[in-house]
Motif scaffolding. Structure first.
Motif, mmCIF file in Angstrom:
data_model
loop_
_atom_site.group_PDB
_atom_site.id
_atom_site.type_symbol
_atom_site.label_atom_id
_atom_site.label_comp_id
_atom_site.label_asym_id
_atom_site.label_seq_id
_atom_site.Cartn_x
_atom_site.Cartn_y
_atom_site.Cartn_z
ATOM 1 N N LEU A 1 -4.707 -12.186 27.920
ATOM 2 C CA LEU A 1 -5.906 -12.966 28.260
ATOM 3 C C LEU A 1 -5.804 -14.414 27.816
ATOM 4 C CD1 LEU A 1 -8.678 -10.364 27.348
ATOM 5 C CD2 LEU A 1 -7.691 -10.856 29.603
ATOM 6 N N GLU A 2 -5.287 -14.643 26.614
ATOM 7 C CA GLU A 2 -5.133 -15.998 26.088
ATOM 8 C C GLU A 2 -3.746 -16.144 25.476
ATOM 9 O OE1 GLU A 2 -8.316 -17.631 23.706
ATOM 10 O OE2 GLU A 2 -9.799 -16.353 24.717
ATOM 11 N N PRO A 3 -2.728 -16.313 26.321
ATOM 12 C CA PRO A 3 -1.374 -16.474 25.779
ATOM 13 C C PRO A 3 -1.270 -17.776 25.001
ATOM 14 C CG PRO A 3 -1.387 -16.904 28.137
ATOM 15 C CD PRO A 3 -2.768 -16.434 27.771
ATOM 16 N N GLY A 4 -0.369 -17.790 24.074
ATOM 17 C CA GLY A 4 -0.188 -19.020 23.320
ATOM 18 C C GLY A 4 0.919 -18.886 22.305
ATOM 19 N N PRO A 5 1.191 -19.988 21.635
ATOM 20 C CA PRO A 5 2.271 -19.973 20.651
ATOM 21 C C PRO A 5 1.884 -19.170 19.413
ATOM 22 C CG PRO A 5 1.104 -22.053 20.555
ATOM 23 C CD PRO A 5 0.530 -21.287 21.706
ATOM 24 N N ALA A 6 2.848 -18.474 18.877
ATOM 25 C CA ALA A 6 2.650 -17.741 17.629
ATOM 26 C C ALA A 6 2.919 -18.730 16.502
ATOM 27 C CB ALA A 6 3.595 -16.553 17.568
ATOM 28 N N ASP A 7 1.859 -19.283 15.968
ATOM 29 C CA ASP A 7 1.940 -20.439 15.089
ATOM 30 C C ASP A 7 1.678 -20.146 13.615
ATOM 31 O OD1 ASP A 7 -0.697 -19.778 15.322
ATOM 32 O OD2 ASP A 7 -1.346 -21.689 16.153
ATOM 33 N N GLY A 8 1.884 -18.931 13.176
ATOM 34 C CA GLY A 8 1.661 -18.605 11.776
ATOM 35 C C GLY A 8 0.204 -18.715 11.366
ATOM 36 N N ARG A 9 -0.695 -18.478 12.293
ATOM 37 C CA ARG A 9 -2.126 -18.667 12.045
ATOM 38 C C ARG A 9 -2.730 -17.612 11.135
ATOM 39 N NH1 ARG A 9 -4.249 -19.498 17.326
ATOM 40 N NH2 ARG A 9 -6.355 -19.360 16.513
ATOM 41 N N LEU A 10 -2.095 -16.445 11.029
ATOM 42 C CA LEU A 10 -2.616 -15.351 10.217
ATOM 43 C C LEU A 10 -1.708 -15.106 9.015
ATOM 44 C CD1 LEU A 10 -3.357 -12.835 13.121
ATOM 45 C CD2 LEU A 10 -4.955 -14.435 12.060
ATOM 46 N N GLU A 11 -2.278 -14.599 7.935
ATOM 47 C CA GLU A 11 -1.492 -14.290 6.750
ATOM 48 C C GLU A 11 -1.096 -12.819 6.730
ATOM 49 O OE1 GLU A 11 -3.711 -15.368 3.252
ATOM 50 O OE2 GLU A 11 -3.363 -17.511 3.579
ATOM 51 N N VAL A 12 0.078 -12.548 6.178
ATOM 52 C CA VAL A 12 0.530 -11.191 5.912
ATOM 53 C C VAL A 12 1.213 -11.228 4.548
ATOM 54 C CG1 VAL A 12 2.770 -11.450 7.089
ATOM 55 C CG2 VAL A 12 1.776 -9.179 6.784
ATOM 56 N N THR A 13 0.963 -10.215 3.749
ATOM 57 C CA THR A 13 1.542 -10.207 2.406
ATOM 58 C C THR A 13 2.975 -9.678 2.420
ATOM 59 O OG1 THR A 13 0.732 -7.981 1.941
ATOM 60 C CG2 THR A 13 -0.727 -9.848 1.335
ATOM 61 N N SER A 14 3.721 -10.083 1.421
ATOM 62 C CA SER A 14 5.095 -9.598 1.278
ATOM 63 C C SER A 14 5.098 -8.077 1.090
ATOM 64 C CB SER A 14 5.780 -10.294 0.107
ATOM 65 O OG SER A 14 5.000 -10.182 -1.069
ATOM 66 N N GLY A 15 4.097 -7.554 0.387
ATOM 67 C CA GLY A 15 3.994 -6.107 0.219
ATOM 68 C C GLY A 15 3.759 -5.382 1.530
ATOM 69 N N GLN A 16 2.952 -5.973 2.402
ATOM 70 C CA GLN A 16 2.704 -5.376 3.714
ATOM 71 C C GLN A 16 3.976 -5.366 4.550
ATOM 72 O OE1 GLN A 16 0.014 -3.778 4.779
ATOM 73 N NE2 GLN A 16 0.935 -3.335 6.764
ATOM 74 N N LEU A 17 4.725 -6.468 4.516
ATOM 75 C CA LEU A 17 5.983 -6.524 5.265
ATOM 76 C C LEU A 17 6.963 -5.470 4.768
ATOM 77 C CD1 LEU A 17 6.490 -10.374 5.623
ATOM 78 C CD2 LEU A 17 5.921 -8.754 7.444
ATOM 79 N N ALA A 18 7.079 -5.328 3.458
ATOM 80 C CA ALA A 18 7.990 -4.331 2.893
ATOM 81 C C ALA A 18 7.551 -2.916 3.286
ATOM 82 C CB ALA A 18 8.050 -4.474 1.376
ATOM 83 N N PHE A 19 6.252 -2.657 3.250
ATOM 84 C CA PHE A 19 5.731 -1.349 3.647
ATOM 85 C C PHE A 19 6.076 -1.064 5.111
ATOM 86 C CE2 PHE A 19 2.476 1.165 5.741
ATOM 87 C CZ PHE A 19 2.471 2.324 4.971
ATOM 88 N N GLU A 20 5.842 -2.044 5.979
ATOM 89 C CA GLU A 20 6.114 -1.837 7.403
ATOM 90 C C GLU A 20 7.600 -1.662 7.681
ATOM 91 O OE1 GLU A 20 4.145 -4.393 10.203
ATOM 92 O OE2 GLU A 20 2.277 -4.352 9.032
ATOM 93 N N LEU A 21 8.449 -2.394 6.949
ATOM 94 C CA LEU A 21 9.884 -2.228 7.153
ATOM 95 C C LEU A 21 10.307 -0.810 6.782
ATOM 96 C CD1 LEU A 21 12.578 -3.463 7.991
ATOM 97 C CD2 LEU A 21 12.888 -4.147 5.605
ATOM 98 N N ALA A 22 9.804 -0.298 5.667
ATOM 99 C CA ALA A 22 10.129 1.073 5.264
ATOM 100 C C ALA A 22 9.612 2.072 6.305
ATOM 101 C CB ALA A 22 9.532 1.366 3.888
ATOM 102 N N HIS A 23 8.418 1.832 6.824
ATOM 103 C CA HIS A 23 7.833 2.699 7.859
ATOM 104 C C HIS A 23 8.690 2.659 9.128
ATOM 105 C CE1 HIS A 23 4.676 4.851 9.951
ATOM 106 N NE2 HIS A 23 4.547 3.879 10.830
ATOM 107 N N LEU A 24 9.082 1.462 9.538
ATOM 108 C CA LEU A 24 9.924 1.319 10.729
ATOM 109 C C LEU A 24 11.274 1.986 10.510
ATOM 110 C CD1 LEU A 24 10.435 0.136 13.564
ATOM 111 C CD2 LEU A 24 11.214 -1.961 12.426
#
Length: 142
Positions: A80-103
């Motif tokens: 609906l509203e395409p656009g650049p992925a500009d780092g507008r949202l925050e994600v924690t390092s812990g969340q990234l590590a959790f998702e990597l383990a899940h993946l």
């Protein structure tokens, strides 16, 4: 619903395709086009953005770009509203590590040939996110 915070090039084919499909569902929810999944916890971070439909559109745009790079065709007219992925949202390092383990758990079971990709790439967020220090997100179901 799993809206990956991981960079799309870390995702195996099933995760990329499912991420696209689930991102489209999230977009429908955020745009008020469906009543299902309104309370889904992963939507919290998009709702916190002043323009949630634009934020999910940026997320979808980056997924489509990765799909194109792999030779897949995602129908970008559905964003609906395409656009650049500009780092507008925050994600924690812990969340990234959790998702990597899940993946990794999923990939080991269904796409073992993709495990070396996970091992070779640097852990980084999807381009719509910027990494900040912190634990697994409060909304995550662990």
């Amino acid at each position: 619903m799993r809206i990956w915070s991981l960079h799309p090039d870390l995702l195996d084919r099933p995760a990329l395709v499912a991420g696209w499909r689930e991102g489209l569902l999230a977009q429908a929810v955020l745009a008020g086009r469906t009543t299902g999944f309104r309370a889904h916890p992963q939507l919290v971070r998009f709702r916190e953005d002043p323009a949630p439909v634009r934020a999910i559109g940026a997320h979808l745009t980056a997924l489509a770009q990765e799909a194109t790079a792999r030779g897949y065709r995602f129908d970008v007219s559905r964003i609906l509203e395409p656009g650049p992925a500009d780092g507008r949202l925050e994600v924690t390092s812990g969340q990234l590590a959790f998702e990597l383990a899940h993946l990794r758990t999923k990939v080991e079971a269904r796409s073992a040939a993709h495990v070396p990709v996970l091992d070779a790439r640097v852990l980084r967020p999807h381009p719509v996110f910027r990494e900040v220090p912190g634990p697994v997100a409060a909304w995550e179901r662990t």
